[in-house]
Scaffold this motif. Structure first.
Motif, PDB file in Angstrom:
ATOM      1  N   GLY A   1       0.765  -1.238   0.000  1.00  0.00           N
ATOM      2  CA  GLY A   1       0.000   0.000   0.000  1.00  0.00           C
ATOM      3  C   GLY A   1       0.795   1.286   0.000  1.00  0.00           C
ATOM      4  O   GLY A   1       0.211   2.366  -0.081  1.00  0.00           O
ATOM      5  N   ALA A   2       2.126   1.216   0.119  1.00  0.00           N
ATOM      6  CA  ALA A   2       2.928   2.444   0.129  1.00  0.00           C
ATOM      7  C   ALA A   2       2.875   3.131  -1.231  1.00  0.00           C
ATOM      8  O   ALA A   2       2.734   2.483  -2.270  1.00  0.00           O
ATOM      9  N   ASP A   3       2.996   4.444  -1.217  1.00  0.00           N
ATOM     10  CA  ASP A   3       3.120   5.239  -2.437  1.00  0.00           C
ATOM     11  C   ASP A   3       4.609   5.321  -2.743  1.00  0.00           C
ATOM     12  O   ASP A   3       5.333   6.105  -2.121  1.00  0.00           O
ATOM     13  N   VAL A   4       5.069   4.490  -3.671  1.00  0.00           N
ATOM     14  CA  VAL A   4       6.494   4.406  -3.994  1.00  0.00           C
ATOM     15  C   VAL A   4       6.769   5.265  -5.227  1.00  0.00           C
ATOM     16  O   VAL A   4       6.161   5.075  -6.280  1.00  0.00           O
ATOM     17  N   ILE A   5       7.695   6.194  -5.067  1.00  0.00           N
ATOM     18  CA  ILE A   5       8.100   7.071  -6.164  1.00  0.00           C
ATOM     19  C   ILE A   5       9.516   6.686  -6.548  1.00  0.00           C
ATOM     20  O   ILE A   5      10.472   6.943  -5.811  1.00  0.00           O
ATOM     21  N   LYS A   6       9.629   6.018  -7.688  1.00  0.00           N
ATOM     22  CA  LYS A   6      10.917   5.532  -8.177  1.00  0.00           C
ATOM     23  C   LYS A   6      11.612   6.645  -8.949  1.00  0.00           C
ATOM     24  O   LYS A   6      11.070   7.180  -9.899  1.00  0.00           O
ATOM     25  N   VAL A   7      12.829   6.972  -8.537  1.00  0.00           N
ATOM     26  CA  VAL A   7      13.629   7.977  -9.224  1.00  0.00           C
ATOM     27  C   VAL A   7      14.533   7.252 -10.214  1.00  0.00           C
ATOM     28  O   VAL A   7      15.341   6.410  -9.827  1.00  0.00           O
ATOM     29  N   GLU A   8      14.346   7.569 -11.502  1.00  0.00           N
ATOM     30  CA  GLU A   8      15.139   6.927 -12.544  1.00  0.00           C
ATOM     31  C   GLU A   8      16.085   7.928 -13.194  1.00  0.00           C
ATOM     32  O   GLU A   8      15.806   9.121 -13.247  1.00  0.00           O
ATOM     33  N   ARG A   9      17.184   7.402 -13.690  1.00  0.00           N
ATOM     34  CA  ARG A   9      18.206   8.209 -14.343  1.00  0.00           C
ATOM     35  C   ARG A   9      17.646   8.811 -15.638  1.00  0.00           C
ATOM     36  O   ARG A   9      17.013   8.119 -16.430  1.00  0.00           O
ATOM     37  N   ALA A  10      17.900  10.101 -15.832  1.00  0.00           N
ATOM     38  CA  ALA A  10      17.452  10.788 -17.045  1.00  0.00           C
ATOM     39  C   ALA A  10      18.099  10.141 -18.270  1.00  0.00           C
ATOM     40  O   ALA A  10      19.264   9.748 -18.241  1.00  0.00           O
ATOM     41  N   GLY A  11      17.314  10.006 -19.319  1.00  0.00           N
ATOM     42  CA  GLY A  11      17.826   9.490 -20.581  1.00  0.00           C
ATOM     43  C   GLY A  11      17.650   8.004 -20.772  1.00  0.00           C
ATOM     44  O   GLY A  11      17.179   7.560 -21.802  1.00  0.00           O
ATOM     45  N   THR A  12      17.976   7.214 -19.745  1.00  0.00           N
ATOM     46  CA  THR A  12      17.927   5.756 -19.892  1.00  0.00           C
ATOM     47  C   THR A  12      17.000   5.068 -18.905  1.00  0.00           C
ATOM     48  O   THR A  12      16.599   3.938 -19.135  1.00  0.00           O
ATOM     49  N   GLY A  13      16.696   5.723 -17.808  1.00  0.00           N
ATOM     50  CA  GLY A  13      15.888   5.071 -16.778  1.00  0.00           C
ATOM     51  C   GLY A  13      16.692   4.006 -16.054  1.00  0.00           C
ATOM     52  O   GLY A  13      17.916   3.972 -16.107  1.00  0.00           O
ATOM     53  N   ASP A  14      15.991   3.124 -15.386  1.00  0.00           N
ATOM     54  CA  ASP A  14      16.616   2.000 -14.697  1.00  0.00           C
ATOM     55  C   ASP A  14      17.291   1.100 -15.725  1.00  0.00           C
ATOM     56  O   ASP A  14      16.757   0.884 -16.811  1.00  0.00           O
ATOM     57  N   ASP A  15      18.468   0.581 -15.391  1.00  0.00           N
ATOM     58  CA  ASP A  15      19.202  -0.311 -16.300  1.00  0.00           C
ATOM     59  C   ASP A  15      18.328  -1.440 -16.821  1.00  0.00           C
ATOM     60  O   ASP A  15      18.433  -1.845 -17.973  1.00  0.00           O
ATOM     61  N   THR A  16      17.455  -1.958 -15.960  1.00  0.00           N
ATOM     62  CA  THR A  16      16.688  -3.154 -16.322  1.00  0.00           C
ATOM     63  C   THR A  16      15.564  -2.880 -17.318  1.00  0.00           C
ATOM     64  O   THR A  16      14.975  -3.835 -17.825  1.00  0.00           O
ATOM     65  N   ARG A  17      15.273  -1.625 -17.623  1.00  0.00           N
ATOM     66  CA  ARG A  17      14.277  -1.347 -18.667  1.00  0.00           C
ATOM     67  C   ARG A  17      14.694  -1.983 -19.997  1.00  0.00           C
ATOM     68  O   ARG A  17      13.851  -2.330 -20.811  1.00  0.00           O
ATOM     69  N   ALA A  18      16.003  -2.137 -20.214  1.00  0.00           N
ATOM     70  CA  ALA A  18      16.521  -2.672 -21.482  1.00  0.00           C
ATOM     71  C   ALA A  18      16.885  -4.154 -21.404  1.00  0.00           C
ATOM     72  O   ALA A  18      17.417  -4.697 -22.360  1.00  0.00           O
ATOM     73  N   TRP A  19      16.609  -4.805 -20.294  1.00  0.00           N
ATOM     74  CA  TRP A  19      17.013  -6.204 -20.122  1.00  0.00           C
ATOM     75  C   TRP A  19      15.936  -7.162 -20.632  1.00  0.00           C
ATOM     76  O   TRP A  19      15.432  -7.987 -19.902  1.00  0.00           O
TER      77      TRP A  19
END
Length: 156
Positions: A31-49
């Motif tokens: 139930g927590a409101d989680v705000i994920k901070v991602e690196r500009a340009g590429t996001g989290d490394d795993t977006r491309a995995w």
């Protein structure tokens, strides 16, 4: 629908890859409101995995470890974005990070700096090798397996 245990809790998620994102996904599940901070340009490394890929062209791996979160793209080397990151950490009930030891301290986002403006914060720093000897090593699964000897028994 009944309230979840962490309804109303704000989590600033400065983590990436697996350990931190999986921990914060569990907080989101509760139930927590989680705000994920991602690196500009590429996001989290795993977006491309991938493959497999989701409909929005993110890897399924990323989606599984980041379910239930809102995402915010910030460049922590940009002063305006860094101010936003500081504001998020100041407002959060929980901060989770898994940068190399000292990296967020240099950005003013280490525990001591965050706690000075947010004394009630729960600050979780996830590392592969702690903050002493070996702290400069990345904490990826394969490296931890190799150092611990587990890789020698896990097969090809």
């Amino acid at each position: 629908m009944s309230a979840l245990p962490l309804d109303g809790v704000i989590v600033a998620d400065f983590s990436r890859v697996l350990a931190g994102p999986l921990a914060t996904a569990t907080l989101a599940d509760l139930g927590a409101d989680v705000i994920k901070v991602e690196r500009a340009g590429t996001g989290d490394d795993t977006r491309a995995w991938g493959p497999p890929w989701t409909d929005d062209n993110s890897a399924s791996y990323f989606e599984a470890a980041n379910r239930g979160k809102r995402s915010l793209t910030l460049d922590l080397d940009d002063s305006a974005d860094l101010r936003l990151a500081h504001e998020l950490a100041r407002r959060a009930d929980v901060v989770v990070e898994n940068f190399k030891t000292g990296a967020l301290d240099r950005k003013g986002l280490g525990y001591e700096q965050v706690a000075s403006s947010n004394p009630g914060v729960v600050y979780c720093s996830i590392t592969g090798f702690g903050s002493g000897g070996g702290a400069d090593l990345p904490g990826y699964d394969f490296l931890v397996q190799a150092v611990g000897g587990l890789m020698s028994i896990s097969g090809e």
